[in-house]
Design an enzyme around this catalytic site. Structure first.
Site, short mmCIF file in Angstrom:
data_model
loop_
_atom_site.label_atom_id
_atom_site.label_comp_id
_atom_site.label_asym_id
_atom_site.label_seq_id
_atom_site.Cartn_x
_atom_site.Cartn_y
_atom_site.Cartn_z
N VAL A 1 1.37 12.71 -0.35
CA VAL A 1 1.67 11.49 -1.13
C VAL A 1 0.47 11.06 -1.96
O VAL A 1 0.63 10.70 -3.15
CB VAL A 1 2.14 10.36 -0.18
CG1 VAL A 1 2.28 9.05 -0.94
CG2 VAL A 1 3.46 10.73 0.46
N GLY A 2 -0.71 11.10 -1.40
CA GLY A 2 -1.89 10.69 -2.16
C GLY A 2 -2.10 11.53 -3.39
O GLY A 2 -2.33 11.02 -4.49
N LYS B 1 0.39 3.47 -0.81
CA LYS B 1 0.39 4.47 0.25
C LYS B 1 -0.54 3.98 1.35
O LYS B 1 -1.76 4.17 1.29
CB LYS B 1 -0.07 5.84 -0.22
CG LYS B 1 0.15 6.94 0.86
CD LYS B 1 -0.78 8.11 0.73
CE LYS B 1 -2.07 7.93 1.49
NZ LYS B 1 -1.91 7.84 2.98
N GLY C 1 2.82 8.42 3.93
CA GLY C 1 2.60 9.86 3.86
C GLY C 1 1.14 10.21 3.99
O GLY C 1 0.27 9.35 4.14
N CYS D 1 -16.65 0.24 6.50
CA CYS D 1 -17.45 1.06 5.59
C CYS D 1 -18.77 0.40 5.24
O CYS D 1 -19.75 1.08 4.92
CB CYS D 1 -16.66 1.37 4.32
SG CYS D 1 -15.90 -0.08 3.58
N GLU E 1 -13.49 2.78 -3.41
CA GLU E 1 -14.32 2.07 -2.43
C GLU E 1 -14.42 3.01 -1.25
O GLU E 1 -13.46 3.20 -0.51
CB GLU E 1 -13.68 0.73 -2.06
CG GLU E 1 -14.63 -0.22 -1.34
CD GLU E 1 -14.59 -0.02 0.16
OE1 GLU E 1 -15.48 0.69 0.68
OE2 GLU E 1 -13.69 -0.57 0.80
N GLY F 1 -2.51 12.09 2.77
CA GLY F 1 -3.28 12.18 1.54
C GLY F 1 -2.95 13.41 0.72
O GLY F 1 -2.70 13.32 -0.49
N PRO F 2 -2.93 14.61 1.34
CA PRO F 2 -2.63 15.81 0.56
C PRO F 2 -1.26 15.81 -0.09
O PRO F 2 -1.08 16.45 -1.13
CB PRO F 2 -2.74 16.93 1.62
CG PRO F 2 -3.69 16.38 2.63
CD PRO F 2 -3.38 14.92 2.70
N GLU G 1 -22.40 8.78 7.88
CA GLU G 1 -21.53 7.67 8.26
C GLU G 1 -20.77 8.06 9.51
O GLU G 1 -20.01 9.03 9.52
CB GLU G 1 -20.55 7.34 7.14
CG GLU G 1 -19.67 6.15 7.47
CD GLU G 1 -18.70 5.79 6.35
OE1 GLU G 1 -18.51 4.60 6.08
OE2 GLU G 1 -18.12 6.73 5.76
#
Length: 485
Positions: free
Chosen positions: A216-217, A180, A211, A289, A255, A213-214, A389
């Site tokens: 497909v993830g 994804k 897709g 990151c 990660e 995150g909510p 961050e």
């Protein structure tokens, strides 16, 4: 129309997923616009998957696993070699896609994004060729076997680099995958799916479903036929994936975020330490990151370091990602532009000393997600710009009086992904590195090493990517007692 969009449209890829070796029409009608970060214009639309699309891809990966998992390491290495060759051959198309979809300067896409992505495939190929999948300990054999079907969730900031960092070792280990990619930077992912198809990777070994995150993830993380999830993203996203995966007790490798320190020791070469520190913090427009966005410096030389930092920032050219002179393009999307502006304003509101940049776009830009490279100095470690961050071109300079205080400041964060230390005394460098709580520590700006394991302590995640350790994340360990040669 930009060439990657035109290429994908002409090839009939832009409106499809890649499932079971075929370019597949999505189940649902939902679409999302892909927006140019440099012009704010819509480049194209891509489909968004749903639970049914996910299930089709997972079932294809499950069927393919029975065959792929028992292929020889030599066979898998040969397949990865073809993938590596095609990425190199299509490097310019990938670079153009990255400049188009997330604003990477074309020169940086050519020099970093694409070749480093290819390196992940090469390293996976080479490690696979010599990896001992079974070792003997007395009368016990210890075997490492592929874990199964892996869901790979990748971010928008290093799109193709993060894809190959996961796909390469997963396929090398003998796993099959469902990818994804971020719906915000999908073009390079679709080009990678073309590479997989043209390299002759068997059907179902690699699958791609775009897709959110909510949708497909979460569907991937909770799917009972997915054996492992590997996610690169925000700490918030990692938590949500882990929660969705928990009922099926699958492995989750994360990660996640970072707020990496860069400790300049009293004996460091200041011009080198600061100029390269600014470059490291602001590479990829600060959207990394592990970017060392906390520069921790001796208080006695703070004024000199401020001068050097401002001078280094003034050498940057923020502009059109397709202009050869550009060193830093726009931020990748509107939401990130908004967050960076919010964080800069927070620093100003808290009374932190602003010595470069500030809110708003650079002069001459009326549109596009362009931000001003910004530096705050004499920063307290409990402020917003020192703790949160930001994921943009914002640096905090924090002074210290003793090396012990510098280490305390370096560790004063919920994150622990990367760190840097600068100095001349080798023993002191190593001692400080040993005291910092992070998954990687760079001493005096060494060259990038694709074999160096990468991952985090604390809220920066768990598990490791890159090198041997990255491949082993996709394996189970089996002990066979009473095993005789």
């Amino acid at each position: 129309m930009n060439s990657p969009v035109r290429h994908l449209m002409q090839a009939g890829r832009l409106e499809r997923f890649f499932i079971d070796g075929e370019w597949t029409v999505p189940e649902g009608p939902d679409r999302v616009a892909v927006v140019s970060p440099s012009t704010e214009e819509t480049l194209c639309e891509i489909p968004l998957g749903n639970a049914r699309d996910v299930d089709l891809a997972v079932q294809a990966a499950r069927r393919a696993f029975a065959r792929w998992s028992v292929t020889s390491p030599q066979e898998r290495a040969a397949q990865l070699d073809r993938v590596h060759t095609l990425i190199i051959e299509r490097a310019e198309l990938f670079a153009t896609a990255l400049a188009t979809e997330m604003g990477a300067p074309i020169s940086y896409a050519r020099a970093a994004h694409v070749p480093l992505a290819a390196e992940h495939i090469r390293v996976a190929r080479d490690n696979l060729a010599k990896y001992p999948f079974r070792v003997q300990r007395g009368t016990t054999a210890v075997a490492r076997e592929p874990i199964g079907v892996c869901a790979l969730i990748t971010p928008w900031n290093w799109p193709i680099y993060q894809i190959t960092a996961k796909v390469g070792p997963a396929l090398a280990a003998g796993c099959t995958v469902v990818l994804k990619p971020s719906e915000l930077s999908p073009l390079s992912a679709l080009l990678f799916a073309e590479v997989i198809a043209d390299a002759g990777i068997p059907a179902g070994v690699f699958n791609l479903v775009s897709g959110t995150g909510p949708d497909v993830g979460t569907s991937l993380a909770s799917h009972p036929q997915v054996d492992m999830v590997s996610i690169t993203g925000s700490t918030r996203a990692g938590v949500l994936v882990a929660q969705a995966a928990a009922p099926t007790v699958k492995r989750v490798a994360q990660e996640l975020g970072g707020k990496s320190p860069n400790v300049v020791l009293p004996d460091a070469d200041l011009p080198r330490a600061v100029s390269l520190g600014i470059a490291a913090a602001f590479r990829n427009m600060g959207q990394s990151c592990s970017a060392p966005t906390r520069l921790i410096v001796p208080r006695s030389v703070l004024d000199k370091i401020n001068e050097l930092a401002v001078a280094a920032t003034e050498q940057m050219i923020v502009g059109d990602p397709f202009a050869e002179a550009t060193t830093h393009g726009p931020l990748a999307n509107c939401a990130q532009f908004g967050r960076v502006q919010q964080m800069i304003e927070a620093g100003i509101d808290e009374g932190t000393k602003l010595i470069a940049g500030g809110p708003g776009r650079p002069a001459g830009f009326g549109k596009g997600f362009y931000a001003r490279p910004t530096i705050f100095s004499d920063v307290r470690t409990n402020t917003t710009v020192a703790q949160q961050e930001i994921f943009g071109p914002v640096l905090a300079i924090l002074p210290y009086d003793t090396v012990e205080e510098a280490i305390t400041i370096a560790n004063d964060t919920v994150y622990g992904l990367g760190a840097h230390v600068q100095g001349s005394d080798r023993e002191l460098l190593r001692a400080v590195a040993a005291s910092i709580q992070s998954g990687q520590v760079h001493l005096n700006y060494p060259a990038w090493d694709p074999q160096a394991p990468f991952g985090g302590y604390k809220q920066s995640g768990n598990g490791r990517e890159y090198g041997i350790e990255g491949m082993e994340e996709y394996m189970e360990v089996k002990s066979i007692l009473g095993y005789y040669d």
